[in-house]
Design an enzyme around this catalytic site. Structure first.
Site, PDB file in Angstrom:
ATOM      1  CE  LYS A 200      34.630  69.444  -7.683  1.00 57.76           C
ATOM      2  NZ  LYS A 200      34.469  68.074  -8.180  1.00 57.76           N
ATOM      3  N   GLY A 297      26.677  63.709  -9.069  1.00 62.54           N
ATOM      4  CA  GLY A 297      25.390  63.052  -9.295  1.00 62.54           C
ATOM      5  C   GLY A 297      24.255  63.992  -8.947  1.00 62.54           C
TER       6      GLY A 297
HETATM    7  N1  HSE Z   1      33.251  66.051 -12.985  1.00 64.19           N
HETATM    8  C1  HSE Z   1      33.147  66.107 -11.553  1.00 64.19           C
HETATM    9  C2  HSE Z   1      33.651  64.782 -10.968  1.00 64.19           C
HETATM   10  C3  HSE Z   1      31.724  66.377 -11.157  1.00 64.19           C
HETATM   11  O1  HSE Z   1      33.958  63.855 -11.738  1.00 64.19           O
HETATM   12  O2  HSE Z   1      33.772  64.653  -9.767  1.00 64.19           O
HETATM   13  C4  HSE Z   1      31.548  67.015  -9.816  1.00 64.19           C
HETATM   14  O3  HSE Z   1      32.169  68.269  -9.735  1.00 64.19           O
END
Ligand code: HSE
Length: 400
Positions: A200, A297
């Site tokens: 990210k 979600g």
């Molecule tokens: N596995 C990720 C989290 C989901 O826990 O934020 C969203 O990218």
């Protein structure tokens, strides 16, 4: 009527169908016409499900249908998502995706393919789920030079660290509980080792730099080595431990890192708890801003995907310029970045001072027999040399 296809009918794909159904009237008003899901691409058949008649198994059915103008990719993973998305763009369809692995690896190439075909590639949901951070960076904050972007962008690890801080439990115990409650995957590696957050911040840094930042170049540490004792020290220092994905401008590039940090009470990220995400941004004109909300979600993520669908629908036949040059950005060496370091060692105070000079000692009764201290500010390279000279270091966590 705008006809769309959804590739991948899992948590997010089914959320997209739900958001489009629930808010169809307001979405129709915003676009000026309705949105109909014509196809759902999945390996499964969904027998008995209301979407069953829309299910197809071959992506070419979608690519070759001129009625479909927008495609949602919510399959996850790099392949076959990349092949399918590229085919859709080349077939003249705009695409939105929630897939951070795909965007981090091939964002620049897919934006270029969208430009060549006079369509658009959007990915609002790939970072921060429902938090509108990508569009904010690309349009609302575009007049600023972004000096820092630091996020809590992984809900699983933030849930675990919050629970450890609230209940004083150890990592393994909380992870097990999170898995039982469905907050952590059966294989939690990508989350707990920082890979998800690292991808990210690679996307966010690529956007603010306008150039490709490879996840593989980013120094990435997870939270699996954080202990209940570390949390006690953090409390003593009036700080919390958070997994931060952070990018700071340095000269003409960015220093990028994903790791657990100790953050002070007066930082806006201090109070971001549980599964929530937040992204702190410092612009050279704007100053400080923070974007907060649900980072994962079904419905929050689908809300961001559908917002992209609306945006794509409003721009059919017109490519929106987005600068993400495929040429790789050489990010700054994290070892040259200055920081203060919290250290736990089996060495005594005399040895600590001999190597590190003046330090600030932190004592917690539960960790008698070891020395906890905070260094003066120094480059990470210098810290590493001193830590090796001291030996017996059982933990190091950076100050933010
Ligand atoms: N596995 C990720 C989290 C989901 O826990 O934020 C969203 O990218």
């Amino acid at each position: 009527m705008i006809k769309i296809a959804v590739m991948g009918y899992g948590t997010i794909g089914s959320g997209v169908v739900k958001v489009l159904e629930t808010n169809q009237d307001s979405i129709c008003k915003k676009i000026g016409e309705g949105v109909e899901v014509k196809y759902i691409l999945d390996l499964r058949d969904f027998e008995g499900d209301p979407v069953q008649s829309k299910v197809v198994h071959d992506y070419q059915t979608i690519a070759q249908d001129p009625e479909v103008s927008i495609v949602v990719e919510s399959m996850g993973g790099v392949e076959p998502a990349y092949t399918f998305v590229k085919a859709m763009l080349e077939a003249g369809k705009s695409v939105t995706t929630s897939n951070k692995a795909l965007v981090a690896a091939h964002g620049a190439k897919l934006i270029a393919a969208a430009k060549e075909n006079n369509v658009n590639f959007m990915f609002e949901a790939s970072v921060g789920g429902g938090i509108p951070i990508i569009r904010a960076l690309n349009s609302c904050l575009t007049a600023d030079r972004i000096e820092e972007i630091t996020g809590i962008v992984n809900g699983t690890t933030n849930y675990i660290l919050t629970k450890m801080a609230e209940e004083g439990c150890d990592f393994d115990e909380v992870l097990k509980d999170a898995q039982e409650k469905g907050y952590a995957e059966k294989d939690p590696t990508a989350d707990i080792e920082g890979h998800d957050a690292g991808r990210k911040i690679a996307i966010l840094t690529s956007l603010i730099a306008g150039q490709q930042v490879d996840f593989e170049d980013i120094h990435t540490e997870g939270i699996s080595k954080i202990t209940a004792t570390d949390i006690l020290y953090a409390k003593k220092m009036g700080r919390v431990i958070k997994l931060l994905a952070s990018s700071t401008q340095t000269d003409d590039t960015y220093a990028v890192m994903t790791a657990p940090f100790l953050i002070p009470k007066d930082h806006p990220l201090y109070t971001v708890n549980g599964v929530f995400n937040a992204v702190f941004v410092r612009g050279n004109m704007l100053g400080d801003a923070m974007f907060y909300g649900s980072g994962a979600g079904s419905l929050p993520t689908a809300s961001a995907v559908v917002a992209d669908v609306v945006e794509l629908a409003k721009h059919i036949g017109r490519h929106i310029e987005l600068v993400w040059n495929p040429e790789k950005l050489e990010i700054a060496d994290y070892r040259q970045q200055p920081a203060r370091f919290f250290v736990r060692t089996a060495a005594d105070r005399e040895s600590v001072e001999k190597v590190f000079g003046t330090v600030e000692y932190i004592e917690v009764p539960q960790a008698a027999g070891e020395t906890g201290f905070v260094t003066q500010e120094m480059k990470e390279e210098e810290y590493e040399k001193k830590a090796a000279e001291l030996g017996n270091v059982v933990q190091m966590i950076r100050f933010h």
